[in-house]
Motif scaffolding. Structure first.
Motif, PDB file in Angstrom:
ATOM      1  N   GLN A 244     108.951 -12.489 150.922  1.00 55.93           N
ATOM      2  CA  GLN A 244     109.222 -13.398 152.036  1.00 55.93           C
ATOM      3  C   GLN A 244     109.877 -12.683 153.210  1.00 55.93           C
ATOM      4  O   GLN A 244     109.520 -12.902 154.372  1.00 55.93           O
ATOM      5  CB  GLN A 244     110.143 -14.529 151.539  1.00 55.93           C
ATOM      6  N   THR A 245     110.828 -11.801 152.921  1.00 57.95           N
ATOM      7  CA  THR A 245     111.574 -11.133 153.981  1.00 57.95           C
ATOM      8  C   THR A 245     110.657 -10.328 154.888  1.00 57.95           C
ATOM      9  O   THR A 245     110.753 -10.397 156.118  1.00 57.95           O
ATOM     10  CB  THR A 245     112.661 -10.220 153.383  1.00 57.95           C
TER      11      THR A 245
ATOM     12  N   VAL B 227     108.554 -12.644 157.161  1.00 59.67           N
ATOM     13  CA  VAL B 227     109.364 -13.287 158.193  1.00 59.67           C
ATOM     14  C   VAL B 227     109.711 -12.295 159.297  1.00 59.67           C
ATOM     15  O   VAL B 227     109.582 -12.592 160.486  1.00 59.67           O
ATOM     16  CB  VAL B 227     110.646 -13.887 157.580  1.00 59.67           C
ATOM     17  N   LEU B 228     110.132 -11.088 158.915  1.00 55.51           N
ATOM     18  CA  LEU B 228     110.504 -10.079 159.908  1.00 55.51           C
ATOM     19  C   LEU B 228     109.303  -9.596 160.700  1.00 55.51           C
ATOM     20  O   LEU B 228     109.411  -9.330 161.909  1.00 55.51           O
ATOM     21  CB  LEU B 228     111.191  -8.896 159.222  1.00 55.51           C
TER      22      LEU B 228
ATOM     23  N   CYS C 141     108.533 -11.952 163.653  1.00 56.25           N
ATOM     24  CA  CYS C 141     109.642 -12.432 164.485  1.00 56.25           C
ATOM     25  C   CYS C 141     109.554 -12.002 165.945  1.00 56.25           C
ATOM     26  O   CYS C 141     110.286 -12.524 166.785  1.00 56.25           O
ATOM     27  CB  CYS C 141     110.982 -11.994 163.898  1.00 56.25           C
TER      28      CYS C 141
ATOM     29  N   LYS D 129     116.844 -14.448 158.827  1.00 59.87           N
ATOM     30  CA  LYS D 129     115.576 -15.075 158.428  1.00 59.87           C
ATOM     31  C   LYS D 129     115.553 -16.546 158.810  1.00 59.87           C
ATOM     32  O   LYS D 129     114.530 -17.062 159.263  1.00 59.87           O
ATOM     33  CB  LYS D 129     115.351 -14.908 156.916  1.00 59.87           C
ATOM     34  N   ASP D 130     116.684 -17.217 158.628  1.00 61.85           N
ATOM     35  CA  ASP D 130     116.756 -18.623 159.013  1.00 61.85           C
ATOM     36  C   ASP D 130     116.624 -18.773 160.526  1.00 61.85           C
ATOM     37  O   ASP D 130     115.997 -19.710 161.015  1.00 61.85           O
ATOM     38  CB  ASP D 130     118.076 -19.237 158.540  1.00 61.85           C
TER      39      ASP D 130
ATOM     40  N   THR E  53     112.981 -18.463 161.347  1.00 60.94           N
ATOM     41  CA  THR E  53     112.281 -19.680 160.898  1.00 60.94           C
ATOM     42  C   THR E  53     112.535 -20.837 161.857  1.00 60.94           C
ATOM     43  O   THR E  53     111.610 -21.555 162.262  1.00 60.94           O
ATOM     44  CB  THR E  53     112.736 -20.059 159.483  1.00 60.94           C
TER      45      THR E  53
ATOM     46  N   THR F 175     114.924 -21.316 155.264  1.00 66.39           N
ATOM     47  CA  THR F 175     113.719 -20.543 154.985  1.00 66.39           C
ATOM     48  C   THR F 175     113.185 -20.847 153.594  1.00 66.39           C
ATOM     49  O   THR F 175     111.970 -20.969 153.394  1.00 66.39           O
ATOM     50  CB  THR F 175     113.990 -19.032 155.136  1.00 66.39           C
TER      51      THR F 175
END
Length: 248
Positions: A31-32, A35-36, A39, A144-145, A148, A219
């Motif tokens: 997931q990390t 997400v990154l 971004c 991460k939040d 998101t 997230t």
């Protein structure tokens, strides 16, 4: 002494420049990474083993170079903390294959105290002051939040910890309307209560969005689309509520 600290920070920038762009590495199935990658910030992956000499000089990153036999610590993300105009004021470092992390910031002179050390203060805020009246700012804990939440609303910042601390004083120059979306754990709950009390003492508006159903953060909620959409609706309603207070 301040000169030495400034030189040290230029070394952190040098380390960042040695990294691999996420667009140029093989996708990592967690997931990390995803997400990154999405971004819109220049996040890079650093290879510890190729930078041991530089890491040895960067004492705030000493723990990343201690155990050269630990493969899970060999690669870590370098995530810049930027101002609206793109100036890098710090970095968040997080290992790629586990959750080890640290934050490093540039040394500030007394004239620079209005620079908040929060992730998310980049191009999304470029048009913030064009509005009549204050726009609400969403504050969360982790980067991460923040990423998101920016898919829902652009004006989001992360503390990189469980409370705003001195950043609240800086943000009070920007807005008087806050929405807190902190983690569903003891640190997040304590930080929420602390920050609500501080904001209310300043006579500012604040709304808390609670994470439930056993999820730790916003997230993680994305795996439950129905619940995530409910939180999204709650956020948008809270934003509209605070925006209407501009007319009061």
């Amino acid at each position: 002494m301040n000169d030495k600290k400034q030189v040290d920070f230029s070394e952190y920038i040098k380390l960042h420049e040695t990294g691999y762009s996420l667009d140029k590495v093989r996708p990592i199935g967690n997931q990390t990474f995803q997400v990154l990658k999405d971004c819109g910030v220049d996040v890079r992956i650093i290879d510890r083993d190729k930078n041991l000499g530089l890491l040895f000089r960067l004492n705030q990153l000493g723990t990343f170079s201690k155990d050269t036999k630990e493969y899970s610590h060999r690669y870590f993300y370098s995530i810049p903390i930027q101002t609206i105009n793109g100036t890098i004021v710090g970095f968040i470092y997080r290992t790629v294959f586990d959750k080890k992390y640290t934050t490093v910031s540039r040394d500030f002179s007394s004239s620079d105290k209005k620079v908040p050390l929060m992730f998310g203060f980049y191009k999304d805020f470029a048009d913030f002051d064009k509005y009549n009246g204050c726009k609400p700012v969403i504050v969360c804990e982790g980067l991460k939040d923040c990423i998101t939440l920016k898919k829902i609303y652009p004006y989001v910042l992360s503390n990189n910890t469980s409370h705003m601390g001195l950043n609240l004083q800086v943000l009070s120059n920007l807005t008087n309307k806050f929405i807190l979306v902190y983690d569903n754990d003891s640190a997040g709950k304590d930080g929420t209560l602390e920050d609500i009390a501080k904001v209310q003492r300043m006579k500012y508006d604040v709304i808390e969005i609670k994470i439930g159903y056993g999820y730790k953060d916003i997230t993680d909620c994305m795996e439950n689309k129905d619940y995530f959409n409910k939180l999204k609706e709650q956020l948008l309603e809270s934003i509209q509520l605070l925006e209407h207070k501009n007319n009061g």
